[in-house]
Each structure stands twice: as structure tokens, then as C-alpha cells.
Design a protein around this motif. Sequence first.
Motif, short mmCIF file in Angstrom:
data_model
loop_
_atom_site.label_atom_id
_atom_site.label_comp_id
_atom_site.label_asym_id
_atom_site.label_seq_id
_atom_site.Cartn_x
_atom_site.Cartn_y
_atom_site.Cartn_z
N PRO A 39 34.79 39.98 35.08
CA PRO A 39 35.29 39.34 36.31
C PRO A 39 36.79 39.55 36.50
O PRO A 39 37.60 38.62 36.41
N THR A 41 40.01 41.10 38.80
CA THR A 41 40.51 41.56 40.08
C THR A 41 41.91 42.11 39.84
O THR A 41 42.82 41.37 39.46
N ARG A 294 35.38 36.24 41.27
CA ARG A 294 36.38 37.04 40.58
C ARG A 294 37.79 36.61 40.98
O ARG A 294 38.69 36.50 40.14
#
Length: 375
Positions: A39, A41, A294
Motif C-alpha cells: 500500500p 503511494t 493507499r
Amino acid sequence: MASSDKKAPSKKPAGATAPTPATPPSAVAPVEQLVQRLPITTGLNARPHLPDVTAPSLEGLEVTVPAGEDLTEDDLLERFHELARAQAEVRERAEGEPLSLGDEVRLDILGYANGRLIPFSTRLGHWMELAPQEMLPGFAEVIAEASVGDSIQVGITLPDNYPVESLRGMPARFLVDVRAAREVRMPDTESDAFLSTLGRGATHDEVVASIVDELEGERADLLWVDAQNLVLDAVVARTDVKVPEALIQEEIRRRWSQMEGEALALKNFSLEEQQEALDGWLHHPGIRDDVERRLKIALVLRAIAARDKLQLTSGKVRELLEVRSAPFGITPQQLSESLADPTTSAQMTDVAWHLLAVEHVMSQAKVRFEGADAS
């Protein structure tokens, strides 16, 4: 239902006729594998107008990880098959040469359902074993009737257990370009010579025992990933995180561009067709939920890292990435290439920051695995 049409339309770049050789692993591959499977970003700090997030307390964090599924005979047979294919004799098939089940094929794939591109179905230069697939019944069998260089259309009905619930039982159409293929001649898996080449024991029982140990180790790694995801969700639930819709849509566009948009442009899709494909991602509930999760995790970890004054050295970057990328089959060479490449080094550093913050959070959490003592 399965159908083949060698005159099926195919969105090809102008002048693209003969198949091209396989592309070596790119330096971007390790980054995208980590970003897609964890997860993460990336590039968040470069984005303006991020919401303020109060770093939550890490006291009393405790999660229980459900027990994983037991190994099955199919799991063992699949890994044994992979080991055998790695020892097979391989021959490049010529342009126009017929394919056969068991080949390694390099395909360009576009999947449609309900008249729209199926999200995540676009693949360019995708190598795969030409073998029956549970989620795409009849897909490989139709392609096996084609030849190298053909453009075909494959019509199937998506199964009732297809991952996207809204598409279960729906007719789907795949446009496939066969770019290259390799004939694979499997070894005699009953021979002593084959067992010797595996280096996993002198008997089949010893080889099977080594496979069991290997698969159990991999499953233990995946259970720890499950634990981290449970802890991260618990941490996010401790604070109020509201992700602006504009930020969610921006991240979906970024992911779409990397995973599908660039491929559609190479296939000469019009701007209208590309926008239609992007709209499919923007309105896909599963994609939106994943992106929002995320982003929430990234924002909360960013706040925790700032509050707890975490420091990331160059040595720690390498250490974190090596440990976390190994279970995904990412080689040290690929990792070095990513860190040395100016286009990916910043993204890799973002990944390392995420991993550092996760390591910090996990050090404060109590994790219990079902069927095992608390740890």
C-alpha cells in the motif's frame, strides 16, 4: 464460448509488423512491483494542498492474523512444473510458425466486456505459458490454434468466480497479437539426471520436501505482509483522514497512465478512446477504494514519520529495499539499476520512506498469528 478470427482488428502502432525480441527487465519494474503489491503511494510530498493529518498514538496496537490456507497437492505440482520448465529446452519459433499448448508466448492483449476495456486487461509484450487458465477459460486454447505474427480475437465467458464481481458470467472479447513464441521441450522429470540438475535432493521425496519448505517460507512472508496491512488499517482507524476527491482522482490517473494509458497510446487509441478507458478506472469502485486506502496510509505514515523524527540514510534505503523486494523475486541487480536510474531513484526513496515508517509502526505493534504463540 471461444472463438478465433485471424482477421480481427488490432490496434497496432504504424509500421509494427514483425515480432520484436523480449525486452529485458526494466529498472522501473522493481518500483512498480513494490508499489502495486504494497500500500504505497509515491511522490506524495511533491503534491500541493495535502490534507493535515494528526499522527495517531501507537500505544496498544494489537492485531490477530488469520491462519493461511494449507498447502495442497496442486501447489506442489505447480511449483514442480515451474522447476521443470526452467530446465526445458527452448527454441524460438519463426514468423508464421504454428503455436502449441505449452509454448511460451509474447502477446499484446486488449480485453473488452460490455463494449469497454476491462481495467488491468491491457498487456503489451506480455510473456506467458500457453496453458489453460482458470480465470480465462478457453483463452489459451484458442491462441494455441494461431501462428506467430497472427492477430486474433478470443471470445470467452468470464467464470462465476472472476475477481470483478460485476463481470462474472459476462461475455468478454480479447484482441491478441502474437508477437513471438518459444517452443518448450520439457525434460524427463522421472530421470535421475533431471533430479540432479535441480540440486534439491537425489530422490523425488527429497525434492518434494524442499518444495514444501520453500512454499511454507513464502507463505510465512505473505502472512507477515497480511499482518502489516492489518496494523496499518488499525493505525489509520485511529485518526481522522479525509482524502480530497481531487487527490484520489489524480492518483487513479497516475496509476492508469503507468499501467494502461501508455500502452493504449502505443496502440494508436484515439484520445476519446483513451478517455473512455480512464473513465472505466475512475468509476471502478474497487480501484477507487484501493487508491483511497493507499493515500490514507501514506498520509498517516507521513505524519508519524514527522512526529517521531524518523531518519533515512542511504544505507538504510538499500537495507529496507533488499529485505522487502526479495519475496517478490526482485533481484539485487534490478534493485541497483532502479537506485542508479535518475527516473526511478526518487520513487525508490519514497518506497524506502514508506518501509521505514512501517518498520517503526510494526515495532510498536503486538501481532498474533492464529495457531501460533503471540509475538
